[in-house]
Design a protein around this motif. Structure first.
Motif, short mmCIF file in Angstrom:
data_model
loop_
_atom_site.label_atom_id
_atom_site.label_comp_id
_atom_site.label_asym_id
_atom_site.label_seq_id
_atom_site.Cartn_x
_atom_site.Cartn_y
_atom_site.Cartn_z
N GLN A 5 0.85 -1.18 0.00
CA GLN A 5 0.00 0.00 0.00
C GLN A 5 0.89 1.24 0.00
N GLY A 7 0.67 5.64 0.05
CA GLY A 7 -0.10 6.87 0.17
C GLY A 7 0.67 8.01 -0.45
N THR A 28 -3.20 2.23 -3.68
CA THR A 28 -2.76 3.62 -3.49
C THR A 28 -3.91 4.50 -3.02
N SER A 29 -3.53 5.72 -2.62
CA SER A 29 -4.54 6.72 -2.26
C SER A 29 -4.70 7.73 -3.39
N ARG A 47 -8.46 3.48 -0.20
CA ARG A 47 -7.81 4.69 -0.72
C ARG A 47 -8.01 5.87 0.23
N GLU A 49 -8.67 5.78 3.47
CA GLU A 49 -7.95 5.55 4.72
C GLU A 49 -6.44 5.79 4.55
N LEU A 50 -5.88 5.35 3.43
CA LEU A 50 -4.46 5.61 3.16
C LEU A 50 -4.18 7.10 3.09
N ARG A 54 -1.70 9.10 5.72
CA ARG A 54 -0.55 9.83 5.20
C ARG A 54 -0.60 11.29 5.63
#
Length: 72
Positions: A5, A7, A28-29, A47, A49-50, A54
């Motif tokens: 994952q 961010g 990814t975000s 996405r 949440e990431l 970040r």
């Protein structure tokens, strides 16, 4: 060991980075390209949440450093 994952803000959401992450199965975000879907999917929740994690980590560390050095 590869990342599962990632961010990043809008500056990293270019076509090349999106393709690289998609080919390797990295979540990814990044903001999606194209038309928005009507139904939210599991990936959209991940996405979001990431992006939140970040932003919290990065912006929080800058704020703490500014306070430490008296740069309010």
């Amino acid at each position: 060991m590869d990342a599962a994952q990632v961010g990043g803000d809008a500056g990293y959401a270019g076509k090349a980075n999106q393709e690289y992450c998609r080919e390797r199965g990295i979540q990814t975000s990044f903001v999606k390209r194209g038309r928005p879907e009507l139904v939210k999917k599991k990936n959209d929740i991940i996405r979001k949440e990431l992006a939140r994690v970040r932003a919290t980590k990065m912006e929080g560390s800058f704020g703490m450093q500014k306070e430490y050095y008296g740069l309010k």
